[in-house]
Write a protein that holds these residues in place. Structure first.
Motif, PDB file in Angstrom:
ATOM      1  N   THR A  48      10.949  11.706   1.999  1.00 40.38           N
ATOM      2  CA  THR A  48      12.169  11.441   2.116  1.00 40.38           C
ATOM      3  C   THR A  48      12.404   9.890   2.279  1.00 40.38           C
ATOM      4  OG1 THR A  48      12.328  11.625   4.545  1.00 40.38           O
ATOM      5  CG2 THR A  48      12.810  13.440   3.060  1.00 40.38           C
ATOM      6  N   PRO A  49      13.464   9.001   2.191  1.00 40.98           N
ATOM      7  CA  PRO A  49      13.674   7.482   2.415  1.00 40.98           C
ATOM      8  C   PRO A  49      13.125   7.401   3.961  1.00 40.98           C
ATOM      9  CG  PRO A  49      15.473   8.203   1.157  1.00 40.98           C
ATOM     10  CD  PRO A  49      14.794   9.559   1.427  1.00 40.98           C
ATOM     11  N   GLU A  50      13.555   8.190   4.939  1.00 38.78           N
ATOM     12  CA  GLU A  50      13.481   8.180   6.286  1.00 38.78           C
ATOM     13  C   GLU A  50      11.840   8.116   6.468  1.00 38.78           C
ATOM     14  OE1 GLU A  50      17.295   9.445   5.893  1.00 38.78           O
ATOM     15  OE2 GLU A  50      15.499  10.205   5.256  1.00 38.78           O
ATOM     16  N   GLU A  51      10.998   8.964   5.677  1.00 34.68           N
ATOM     17  CA  GLU A  51       9.522   8.946   5.943  1.00 34.68           C
ATOM     18  C   GLU A  51       8.954   7.998   5.274  1.00 34.68           C
ATOM     19  OE1 GLU A  51       7.475  12.807   4.937  1.00 34.68           O
ATOM     20  OE2 GLU A  51       9.536  13.649   4.837  1.00 34.68           O
ATOM     21  N   LEU A  52       9.521   7.466   4.054  1.00 34.10           N
ATOM     22  CA  LEU A  52       9.086   6.210   3.608  1.00 34.10           C
ATOM     23  C   LEU A  52       9.166   5.006   4.397  1.00 34.10           C
ATOM     24  CD1 LEU A  52      10.233   6.679  -0.324  1.00 34.10           C
ATOM     25  CD2 LEU A  52       7.638   6.731   0.540  1.00 34.10           C
ATOM     26  N   ALA A  53       9.822   4.936   5.050  1.00 33.43           N
ATOM     27  CA  ALA A  53      10.165   3.780   5.945  1.00 33.43           C
ATOM     28  C   ALA A  53       9.105   3.667   6.987  1.00 33.43           C
ATOM     29  CB  ALA A  53      11.586   3.635   6.586  1.00 33.43           C
ATOM     30  N   ILE A  54       8.610   4.702   7.156  1.00 32.49           N
ATOM     31  CA  ILE A  54       7.340   4.651   8.284  1.00 32.49           C
ATOM     32  C   ILE A  54       6.033   4.800   7.356  1.00 32.49           C
ATOM     33  CG2 ILE A  54       5.865   6.334   9.841  1.00 32.49           C
ATOM     34  CD1 ILE A  54       8.578   7.822  10.544  1.00 32.49           C
ATOM     35  N   LEU A  55       6.044   5.213   6.233  1.00 28.58           N
ATOM     36  CA  LEU A  55       4.804   4.938   5.322  1.00 28.58           C
ATOM     37  C   LEU A  55       4.300   3.806   4.802  1.00 28.58           C
ATOM     38  CD1 LEU A  55       5.001   8.977   3.924  1.00 28.58           C
ATOM     39  CD2 LEU A  55       3.557   8.181   5.834  1.00 28.58           C
ATOM     40  N   GLU A  56       5.504   3.131   4.176  1.00 29.80           N
ATOM     41  CA  GLU A  56       5.411   2.039   3.509  1.00 29.80           C
ATOM     42  C   GLU A  56       4.434   0.818   4.355  1.00 29.80           C
ATOM     43  OE1 GLU A  56       6.039   0.983   0.518  1.00 29.80           O
ATOM     44  OE2 GLU A  56       7.190   2.454  -0.260  1.00 29.80           O
ATOM     45  N   PRO A  57       4.777   0.746   5.607  1.00 33.07           N
ATOM     46  CA  PRO A  57       3.731  -0.408   6.313  1.00 33.07           C
ATOM     47  C   PRO A  57       2.247   0.141   6.022  1.00 33.07           C
ATOM     48  CG  PRO A  57       5.871   0.216   7.406  1.00 33.07           C
ATOM     49  CD  PRO A  57       5.630   1.221   6.397  1.00 33.07           C
ATOM     50  N   LEU A  58       1.895   1.172   5.689  1.00 30.08           N
ATOM     51  CA  LEU A  58       0.602   1.519   5.825  1.00 30.08           C
ATOM     52  C   LEU A  58       0.044   1.804   4.476  1.00 30.08           C
ATOM     53  CD1 LEU A  58       0.970   4.625   8.593  1.00 30.08           C
ATOM     54  CD2 LEU A  58       0.255   2.362   9.001  1.00 30.08           C
ATOM     55  N   ARG A  59       0.695   1.502   3.647  1.00 34.57           N
ATOM     56  CA  ARG A  59       0.042   1.186   2.219  1.00 34.57           C
ATOM     57  C   ARG A  59      -1.221   0.525   2.262  1.00 34.57           C
ATOM     58  NH1 ARG A  59       2.504   2.540  -2.667  1.00 34.57           N
ATOM     59  NH2 ARG A  59       4.867   3.162  -2.513  1.00 34.57           N
ATOM     60  N   GLY A  60      -2.170   1.051   1.695  1.00 31.60           N
ATOM     61  CA  GLY A  60      -3.629   0.567   1.659  1.00 31.60           C
ATOM     62  C   GLY A  60      -4.182   1.280   2.736  1.00 31.60           C
ATOM     63  N   LEU A  61      -3.658   1.646   3.900  1.00 31.77           N
ATOM     64  CA  LEU A  61      -4.476   2.413   4.777  1.00 31.77           C
ATOM     65  C   LEU A  61      -4.584   4.140   4.610  1.00 31.77           C
ATOM     66  CD1 LEU A  61      -3.418   0.454   7.906  1.00 31.77           C
ATOM     67  CD2 LEU A  61      -5.762   0.261   6.756  1.00 31.77           C
ATOM     68  N   ILE A  62      -3.465   4.472   3.796  1.00 30.56           N
ATOM     69  CA  ILE A  62      -3.162   5.944   3.711  1.00 30.56           C
ATOM     70  C   ILE A  62      -3.485   6.474   2.140  1.00 30.56           C
ATOM     71  CG2 ILE A  62      -2.073   6.298   5.933  1.00 30.56           C
ATOM     72  CD1 ILE A  62       0.566   6.317   4.211  1.00 30.56           C
ATOM     73  N   PRO A  63      -3.734   7.564   1.786  1.00 32.73           N
ATOM     74  CA  PRO A  63      -4.006   7.836   0.340  1.00 32.73           C
ATOM     75  C   PRO A  63      -2.476   7.533  -0.348  1.00 32.73           C
ATOM     76  CG  PRO A  63      -4.984   9.422   1.835  1.00 32.73           C
ATOM     77  CD  PRO A  63      -4.184   8.533   2.726  1.00 32.73           C
ATOM     78  N   ASP A  64      -2.937   6.781  -1.660  1.00 26.51           N
ATOM     79  CA  ASP A  64      -1.691   6.577  -2.316  1.00 26.51           C
ATOM     80  C   ASP A  64      -0.780   7.822  -2.734  1.00 26.51           C
ATOM     81  OD1 ASP A  64      -2.484   3.883  -2.469  1.00 26.51           O
ATOM     82  OD2 ASP A  64      -3.615   4.015  -4.407  1.00 26.51           O
ATOM     83  N   GLU A  65      -1.512   8.901  -2.889  1.00 24.90           N
ATOM     84  CA  GLU A  65      -0.646  10.127  -3.270  1.00 24.90           C
ATOM     85  C   GLU A  65       0.336  10.516  -2.351  1.00 24.90           C
ATOM     86  OE1 GLU A  65      -2.671  14.270  -1.759  1.00 24.90           O
ATOM     87  OE2 GLU A  65      -4.279  12.874  -2.565  1.00 24.90           O
TER      88      GLU A  65
END
Length: 633
Positions: free
Chosen positions: A393-410
């Protein structure tokens, strides 16, 4: 399987926090008392605010107990060697193998309930007081609180317990306690202040201090042992049960302390009803079942679908001497899984882990071996509203976006990972096998002349399932055959319970069956389950997961200040954990399968978060006498 360290389904509430200035609390009802020297004084705490408390300060008893339950009789249950025997009554050290219920002697400042989530009420403490910023908490002990040897529970004992767990306890305790608690100070015999690390989360601070077990300092000194040494004479606690009879490898009996100080507390009324609790140890689960039918013990939590479907036809059940019940429960799944040891290089590549997972055919196993009685697991929060689903969800993406490159792209582009269903009509699913083989080839594992997969160094992909339970043979063996069919050098190694426990403690395994106890309001415990700190030594982080992205997500969950924030963060964490493929999920049952001799009783309405057979069930004296008259007991 029944987990030694998690008797939550037995209905033992977990200790958590509270506070009071009795007159003020009674005067102002269920909320907090007025600020006193800028402190909030209250009889209980809830994760997101004391206004959420379900029980008023003057509550008479918990809603789900029978306050007039008779006291007496014995609760008896079994333990089989799938979890090992025991040689210790000290559950707070890596040394030795602690007995089931080895923590039964100890109480904490605060006590949770089985009908609420994230609420805690005073047990050892008479009150708690804290400023609005929760930078510290002051617990005031009840003046009547006593250890089982009759000595008073003092603030010095509370300080000793905290400090020794922090300095000499289990590695995961030592690593995580300082992250929340900065220190503690005795104010007088009955008052202790805990100061919190200013960088720690607000949520759960008070609970972290209030849930620590309290031991008698004098009993530790008298033992002459280091805290981390195994012992069969336990530290003295303040709980309702003490040691009765200890027969290492065979049985433990815990007897009621007739002088238990807390009998008349509202939070204890209708609870702790048995004069004794006996645990019988068996070499294996088959012998344990036979022991039940013979009446060697009288209460059984069934964990075998084969037994549940086929074995409950013995004469005592047909005659009504034994009751067989399926009790619906809305409990979170315990997360039972085959867990990879990520400390081993061969499991570093998630494609290898996914390939191995694809070859476990749950659908065939459930249909053929489990009589269709189980449901599959995908989420670490299965059977709750916290499970991740679909795209973030958009709310989850707000948490996940800063972690791009640290967590799986999928995580950003695909629905939350779930192992695709297999063909229920045949053990070996060719479609899954083709996908698994492709993943392994991508990861550098290719077939040799003998058909076995090898890496560039010529090493075969060896996978050992460490198993201490004979009932699991029928489940693991077909799985091993599937893996071998695609070139993995898989095997099952059946060992005794003690060896299984020690090898798991030493992280000397490839794959074991374990549990992920996550909770409805997860907090600092997530650091022990999934965090990098102490991962190589932790008894709880079985997989040895040590990942910066996961660490940062755990902290987002831990530091959430509202329920909505926490729930969004949990779904984001669930989504990422699933993407890492650290386990092969097994199955769960949303009901409790129990059988018991027809003299045990429980209230008509059970709480939603545990059936409470060790907590608030009781023995019916007339029914017990009738069984005696029949020669059953």
């Amino acid at each position: 399987m029944f987990h030694r360290y998690a008797l939550a389904r037995a209905g033992l509430p977990r200790a958590l926090p509270t506070t009071a200035a009795a007159a003020l609390i009674l005067a102002f009802g269920a909320g907090a008392a007025p600020a006193q020297d800028d402190l909030i004084v209250t009889h209980g705490v809830a994760t997101f605010g004391i206004e959420d408390l379900s029980y008023a300060p003057d509550f008479a008893h918990l809603t789900y107990v029978n306050p007039d339950a008779p006291q007496g009789g014995e609760m008896s249950l079994s333990w089989s060697s799938a979890g090992g025997s025991f040689d210790s009554l000290h559950p707070y050290t890596n040394q030795g193998n602690p007995a089931v219920l080895a923590s039964i002697f100890f109480e904490s400042m605060l006590e949770g309930t089985l009908d609420t989530i994230g609420q805690s009420y005073c047990l050892l403490c008479e009150s708690i007081a804290y400023p609005e910023d929760r930078s510290y908490v002051i617990f005031t002990l009840r003046p009547e609180a006593r250890f089982s040897d009759g000595t008073p529970v003092t603030a010095q004992d509370v300080l000793f317990s905290y400090e020794i767990l922090r300095d000499e306890g289990l590695p995961s305790f030592r690593a995580n306690i300082p992250l929340t608690i900065a220190g503690a100070e005795v104010l007088d015999d009955r008052r202790i202040r805990f100061d919190f690390n200013p960088d720690s989360q607000l949520r759960g601070r008070i609970e972290a201090a209030g849930s620590l077990p309290v031991f008698s300092q004098a009993s530790h000194i008298a033992s002459g042992l280091d805290f981390n040494e195994s012992r069969l004479t336990p530290l003295v606690g303040s709980g309702p049960y003490v040691v009765g009879r200890i027969d290492p490898g065979r049985a433990t009996v815990f007897t009621r302390n007739r002088d238990y100080w807390g009998n008349d507390l509202p939070i204890n009324r209708g609870r702790h009803n048995f004069d004794s609790i006996r645990v019988e140890y068996y070499a294996d689960s088959i012998a344990a079942f036979e022991g039940f039918t013979a009446g060697n013990y009288l209460f059984r939590q069934e964990n075998s679908s084969q037994n549940w479907a086929n074995s409950y036809d013995f004469p005592r059940l047909q005659d009504g001497v034994v009751i067989r019940e399926e009790i619906p429960q809305g409990l979170i799944s315990p997360g039972q899984s085959f867990v990879f040891n990520l400390r081993r290089e061969k499991f570093q590549d998630p494609r290898v882990r996914e390939a191995i997972a694809l070859m476990f055919n749950f659908e065939w196993t459930n249909q053929t071996l489990f009589f269709g009685l189980y449901s599959p697991i995908d989420s670490f929060w299965e059977n709750t509203h916290l499970e991740a689903s679909g795209l973030p969800t958009p709310e989850e993406l707000a948490i996940l976006e800063p972690l791009r490159g640290l967590i799986p792209d999928e995580v950003f582009t695909e629905p939350a990972f779930a192992t695709p269903p297999s063909d229920p009509d045949r053990t070996f699913d060719r479609r899954q096998a083709r996908r698994a083989s492709a993943l392994l080839e991508e990861a550098g594992w290719t077939p040799g002349p003998d058909g076995m997969l090898r890496n560039a160094a010529g090493e075969t992909l060896e996978v050992e399932f460490l198993n201490a339970g004979p009932l699991f043979d029928r489940i693991i063996n077909p799985y091993v055959e599937n893996l071998r069919a695609i070139g993995i050098d898989a095997r099952m190694n059946r060992v005794d319970g003690a060896q299984a426990n020690q090898r798991q403690r030493d992280a000397d395994f490839d794959i074991v069956t374990e549990f992920f106890q996550t909770g409805y309001e997860p907090g600092t415990g997530l650091r022990q389950l999934f965090g990098s700190i102490g991962a190589d030594e932790s008894l709880f982080n079985v997989a040895g997961l040590a990942d910066e992205g996961i660490d940062r997500l755990v902290e987002v969950v831990v530091r959430a200040e509202t329920r909505d924030e926490m729930e969004v963060a949990v779904r984001a964490l669930d989504r990422v954990l699933r993407a890492y493929r650290i386990r092969v999920p097994q199955w769960f049952n949303d009901s409790e399968w129990v059988a018991y001799y027809n003299h045990y009783r429980y209230p008509e309405t059970l709480p939603p978060y545990g059936i409470g057979f060790l907590d608030f069930w009781w023995v019916d004296p007339a029914a017990e006498q009738a069984l005696r008259d029949q020669g059953v007991l």
